[in-house]
Write a protein that holds these residues in place. Sequence first.
Motif, mmCIF file in Angstrom:
data_model
loop_
_atom_site.group_PDB
_atom_site.id
_atom_site.type_symbol
_atom_site.label_atom_id
_atom_site.label_comp_id
_atom_site.label_asym_id
_atom_site.label_seq_id
_atom_site.Cartn_x
_atom_site.Cartn_y
_atom_site.Cartn_z
ATOM 1 N N VAL A 93 0.842 -1.206 0.000
ATOM 2 C CA VAL A 93 0.000 0.000 0.000
ATOM 3 C C VAL A 93 0.873 1.250 0.000
ATOM 4 O O VAL A 93 0.627 2.198 -0.764
ATOM 5 N N THR A 94 1.902 1.270 0.815
ATOM 6 C CA THR A 94 2.797 2.426 0.895
ATOM 7 C C THR A 94 3.570 2.617 -0.400
ATOM 8 O O THR A 94 3.674 3.735 -0.917
ATOM 9 N N LEU A 95 4.102 1.534 -0.940
ATOM 10 C CA LEU A 95 4.849 1.628 -2.187
ATOM 11 C C LEU A 95 3.953 2.070 -3.344
ATOM 12 O O LEU A 95 4.375 2.847 -4.198
ATOM 13 N N LYS A 96 2.715 1.617 -3.333
ATOM 14 C CA LYS A 96 1.783 1.939 -4.422
ATOM 15 C C LYS A 96 1.534 3.441 -4.537
ATOM 16 O O LYS A 96 1.330 3.960 -5.626
ATOM 17 N N LYS A 97 1.596 4.145 -3.419
ATOM 18 C CA LYS A 97 1.392 5.602 -3.429
ATOM 19 C C LYS A 97 2.487 6.323 -4.204
ATOM 20 O O LYS A 97 2.264 7.396 -4.746
ATOM 21 N N HIS A 98 3.671 5.748 -4.248
ATOM 22 C CA HIS A 98 4.823 6.412 -4.849
ATOM 23 C C HIS A 98 5.339 5.725 -6.113
ATOM 24 O O HIS A 98 6.076 6.346 -6.881
ATOM 25 N N SER A 99 4.976 4.462 -6.280
ATOM 26 C CA SER A 99 5.441 3.716 -7.451
ATOM 27 C C SER A 99 4.403 2.649 -7.822
ATOM 28 O O SER A 99 4.650 1.449 -7.686
ATOM 29 N N PRO A 100 3.253 3.101 -8.299
ATOM 30 C CA PRO A 100 2.177 2.139 -8.588
ATOM 31 C C PRO A 100 2.544 1.094 -9.635
ATOM 32 O O PRO A 100 2.136 -0.065 -9.527
ATOM 33 N N HIS A 101 3.341 1.479 -10.625
ATOM 34 C CA HIS A 101 3.720 0.517 -11.663
ATOM 35 C C HIS A 101 4.577 -0.624 -11.099
ATOM 36 O O HIS A 101 4.483 -1.756 -11.556
ATOM 37 N N THR A 102 5.381 -0.331 -10.085
ATOM 38 C CA THR A 102 6.201 -1.371 -9.466
ATOM 39 C C THR A 102 5.312 -2.358 -8.714
ATOM 40 O O THR A 102 5.513 -3.571 -8.802
ATOM 41 N N VAL A 103 4.322 -1.846 -8.007
ATOM 42 C CA VAL A 103 3.411 -2.717 -7.265
ATOM 43 C C VAL A 103 2.616 -3.597 -8.231
ATOM 44 O O VAL A 103 2.451 -4.801 -7.994
ATOM 45 N N VAL A 104 2.157 -3.018 -9.323
ATOM 46 C CA VAL A 104 1.422 -3.806 -10.320
ATOM 47 C C VAL A 104 2.302 -4.940 -10.836
ATOM 48 O O VAL A 104 1.859 -6.092 -10.932
ATOM 49 N N ALA A 105 3.555 -4.640 -11.141
ATOM 50 C CA ALA A 105 4.481 -5.664 -11.639
ATOM 51 C C ALA A 105 4.717 -6.750 -10.589
ATOM 52 O O ALA A 105 4.720 -7.945 -10.909
ATOM 53 N N ILE A 106 4.899 -6.351 -9.340
ATOM 54 C CA ILE A 106 5.125 -7.318 -8.255
ATOM 55 C C ILE A 106 3.893 -8.197 -8.077
ATOM 56 O O ILE A 106 4.004 -9.413 -7.915
#
Length: 146
Positions: A40-53
Amino acid sequence: MEPLTAGAIAIGTVIATKALEKTGEKVGETLWNKTGEFLVTLKKHSPHTVVAIEKAPSQPLDYGKAVLEVESVAKAHPQVNLAVQELVAAAQANPPLNLADALKEIKAAVEKSQHPDAPAFIQNIQKAINAAQTQTIDQRNSTFNI
């Protein structure tokens, strides 16, 4: 712990936790919660990375790129850095059974990259792999000491 290693352990923990969830195996509640908070925290700043993960392993994840992105975002945003550190601490206390395998994949990807910190990272991530393997055999009094 160096940011590159912490990011790798965080990503490895997410991947390992997701894999266990799909097979119906239990993951500790603290680890489960910290994994969710990290995403959730990472998604606020790097949503594309969270989607990939979140798409891994059904879609191959560029582990090297993901680790570097987490490192970069954690350096720029203290709340992401805190979420990474908390997830790593939870993984140290109760690692998923398959964490060592996920870390091996990440290590191999970073070895292929040309990142200037790769040699130090490889040494540190190998320690984390060894600790994760030891903990899956005997989880008493074991921690990652990187």
